[in-house]
Design an enzyme around this catalytic site. Structure first.
Site, PDB file in Angstrom:
ATOM      1  N   ASP A  39      44.196  48.329  40.348  1.00 27.02           N
ATOM      2  CA  ASP A  39      42.948  47.627  40.768  1.00 27.02           C
ATOM      3  C   ASP A  39      42.243  48.651  42.255  1.00 27.02           C
ATOM      4  O   ASP A  39      43.257  48.913  42.771  1.00 27.02           O
ATOM      5  CB  ASP A  39      43.385  46.298  41.211  1.00 27.02           C
ATOM      6  CG  ASP A  39      42.108  45.492  41.486  1.00 27.02           C
ATOM      7  OD1 ASP A  39      41.671  44.536  40.523  1.00 27.02           O
ATOM      8  OD2 ASP A  39      41.235  45.622  42.525  1.00 27.02           O
ATOM      9  N   ILE A  40      41.066  48.662  42.195  1.00 30.85           N
ATOM     10  CA  ILE A  40      40.581  49.435  43.362  1.00 30.85           C
ATOM     11  C   ILE A  40      40.634  48.676  44.765  1.00 30.85           C
ATOM     12  O   ILE A  40      40.895  49.109  45.650  1.00 30.85           O
ATOM     13  CB  ILE A  40      39.207  49.592  43.104  1.00 30.85           C
ATOM     14  CG1 ILE A  40      38.666  50.976  43.817  1.00 30.85           C
ATOM     15  CG2 ILE A  40      37.937  48.384  43.235  1.00 30.85           C
ATOM     16  CD1 ILE A  40      37.117  51.280  43.236  1.00 30.85           C
ATOM     17  N   ASN A  95      40.946  35.859  34.703  1.00 36.19           N
ATOM     18  CA  ASN A  95      39.952  34.868  35.084  1.00 36.19           C
ATOM     19  C   ASN A  95      38.693  34.710  33.992  1.00 36.19           C
ATOM     20  O   ASN A  95      38.331  35.865  33.426  1.00 36.19           O
ATOM     21  CB  ASN A  95      39.240  35.525  36.455  1.00 36.19           C
ATOM     22  CG  ASN A  95      40.324  35.360  37.530  1.00 36.19           C
ATOM     23  OD1 ASN A  95      40.857  34.415  37.870  1.00 36.19           O
ATOM     24  ND2 ASN A  95      40.332  36.517  38.454  1.00 36.19           N
ATOM     25  N   GLY A 101      36.061  32.868  38.976  1.00 33.34           N
ATOM     26  CA  GLY A 101      35.552  33.839  39.815  1.00 33.34           C
ATOM     27  C   GLY A 101      35.631  35.182  38.950  1.00 33.34           C
ATOM     28  O   GLY A 101      35.872  36.159  39.672  1.00 33.34           O
ATOM     29  N   GLN A 102      35.302  35.136  37.633  1.00 32.22           N
ATOM     30  CA  GLN A 102      35.287  36.534  37.027  1.00 32.22           C
ATOM     31  C   GLN A 102      34.505  37.394  37.505  1.00 32.22           C
ATOM     32  O   GLN A 102      32.968  37.100  37.513  1.00 32.22           O
ATOM     33  CB  GLN A 102      35.277  36.198  35.497  1.00 32.22           C
ATOM     34  CG  GLN A 102      35.519  37.609  34.659  1.00 32.22           C
ATOM     35  CD  GLN A 102      35.172  37.153  33.045  1.00 32.22           C
ATOM     36  OE1 GLN A 102      34.947  36.017  32.482  1.00 32.22           O
ATOM     37  NE2 GLN A 102      35.703  38.289  32.286  1.00 32.22           N
ATOM     38  N   HIS A 108      40.458  41.044  30.825  1.00 37.98           N
ATOM     39  CA  HIS A 108      41.165  41.707  31.344  1.00 37.98           C
ATOM     40  C   HIS A 108      42.250  40.703  31.941  1.00 37.98           C
ATOM     41  O   HIS A 108      42.293  39.645  32.368  1.00 37.98           O
ATOM     42  CB  HIS A 108      40.797  42.519  32.615  1.00 37.98           C
ATOM     43  CG  HIS A 108      40.111  41.931  33.755  1.00 37.98           C
ATOM     44  ND1 HIS A 108      38.517  41.396  33.394  1.00 37.98           N
ATOM     45  CD2 HIS A 108      40.267  41.352  34.808  1.00 37.98           C
ATOM     46  CE1 HIS A 108      38.282  40.885  34.582  1.00 37.98           C
ATOM     47  NE2 HIS A 108      39.304  40.747  35.485  1.00 37.98           N
ATOM     48  N   HIS A 110      45.255  40.540  34.769  1.00 42.00           N
ATOM     49  CA  HIS A 110      45.801  41.279  36.256  1.00 42.00           C
ATOM     50  C   HIS A 110      47.310  41.074  36.178  1.00 42.00           C
ATOM     51  O   HIS A 110      47.780  40.203  35.800  1.00 42.00           O
ATOM     52  CB  HIS A 110      45.346  40.613  37.557  1.00 42.00           C
ATOM     53  CG  HIS A 110      43.934  40.499  37.561  1.00 42.00           C
ATOM     54  ND1 HIS A 110      43.274  41.139  38.947  1.00 42.00           N
ATOM     55  CD2 HIS A 110      42.850  39.597  37.004  1.00 42.00           C
ATOM     56  CE1 HIS A 110      42.062  40.864  38.833  1.00 42.00           C
ATOM     57  NE2 HIS A 110      41.638  40.048  37.954  1.00 42.00           N
TER      58      HIS A 110
HETATM   59  P1  5GP Z   1      38.103  39.632  38.170  1.00 36.78           P
HETATM   60  O1  5GP Z   1      37.550  38.852  39.197  1.00 36.78           O
HETATM   61  O2  5GP Z   1      36.922  39.927  37.089  1.00 36.78           O
HETATM   62  O3  5GP Z   1      39.191  39.016  37.345  1.00 36.78           O
HETATM   63  O4  5GP Z   1      38.674  40.948  38.355  1.00 36.78           O
HETATM   64  C1  5GP Z   1      38.029  42.220  38.550  1.00 36.78           C
HETATM   65  C2  5GP Z   1      38.908  43.007  39.367  1.00 36.78           C
HETATM   66  O5  5GP Z   1      38.377  44.490  39.178  1.00 36.78           O
HETATM   67  C3  5GP Z   1      38.913  42.821  40.904  1.00 36.78           C
HETATM   68  O6  5GP Z   1      40.064  42.623  41.297  1.00 36.78           O
HETATM   69  C4  5GP Z   1      38.141  44.303  41.366  1.00 36.78           C
HETATM   70  O7  5GP Z   1      38.845  44.602  42.525  1.00 36.78           O
HETATM   71  C5  5GP Z   1      38.499  45.173  40.245  1.00 36.78           C
HETATM   72  N1  5GP Z   1      37.452  46.136  40.203  1.00 36.78           N
HETATM   73  C6  5GP Z   1      36.153  46.020  40.551  1.00 36.78           C
HETATM   74  N2  5GP Z   1      35.499  47.291  40.313  1.00 36.78           N
HETATM   75  C7  5GP Z   1      36.553  48.118  40.149  1.00 36.78           C
HETATM   76  C8  5GP Z   1      36.489  49.624  39.874  1.00 36.78           C
HETATM   77  O8  5GP Z   1      35.335  50.254  39.838  1.00 36.78           O
HETATM   78  N3  5GP Z   1      37.805  50.104  39.508  1.00 36.78           N
HETATM   79  C9  5GP Z   1      38.914  49.394  39.582  1.00 36.78           C
HETATM   80  N4  5GP Z   1      39.895  50.170  39.480  1.00 36.78           N
HETATM   81  N5  5GP Z   1      38.927  48.162  39.678  1.00 36.78           N
HETATM   82  C10 5GP Z   1      37.809  47.624  40.040  1.00 36.78           C
END
Ligand code: 5GP
Length: 124
Positions: A39-40, A95, A101-102, A108, A110
């Site tokens: 994750d970034i 999520n 909060g997706q 995906h 985590h």
């Molecule tokens: P969500 O909130 O959709 O479950 O999680 C999305 C995740 O994607 C977040 O933890 C966010 O930090 C990660 N993320 C968003 N953009 C990027 C990206 O460009 N590269 C990577 N490696 N992770 C990302």
């Protein structure tokens, strides 16, 4: 609409772009059906995202529409990514939609680890 009631799949989402190689990622594992990468913006010392290669918004979409091989391949990848952390422990979380909060509308999981993670969810 996706089968879950979420908006339809957006092929411009950031994970679709990572899958197409348009945006770099720190790859952990790649298989026929899944890609895992760091994750970034990590929330724990280990914070890895595992994504299926197909175009699925949610768990409902993925499990209703993907082939048995794709579903098995995805979860096998999740297991492989978690294997090095089995001694200390880890958490997987996914999520779906607004209340969760997706941020990225590509299904995906985590995987968090590398420190005690505390309670699963705050009460309230
Ligand atoms: P969500 O909130 O959709 O479950 O999680 C999305 C995740 O994607 C977040 O933890 C966010 O930090 C990660 N993320 C968003 N953009 C990027 C990206 O460009 N590269 C990577 N490696 N992770 C990302």
């Amino acid at each position: 609409m996706s089968v879950s009631g979420l908006p339809p799949y957006d092929p411009g989402n950031i994970f679709a772009r990572i899958l197409r190689g348009e945006i770099p990622c720190k790859k952990v594992l790649e298989s026929e059906h899944a890609l895992a990468f760091h994750d970034i913006n990590p929330l724990s010392p280990t914070h890895i995202l595992v994504i299926p290669k197909g175009e699925w918004v949610s768990a409902a979409d993925f499990h209703a529409g993907a082939s048995a091989e794709a579903i098995a391949g995805f979860w096998r990848a999740v297991g492989e990514v978690g294997r090095p952390l089995e001694g200390s422990g880890y958490r997987i979380l996914s999520n779906m939609g607004v209340d969760a909060g997706q941020e990225v509308p590509h299904f995906h999981v985590h995987l968090f680890g590398g420190r005690p993670l505390g309670v699963m969810l705050k009460r309230g």
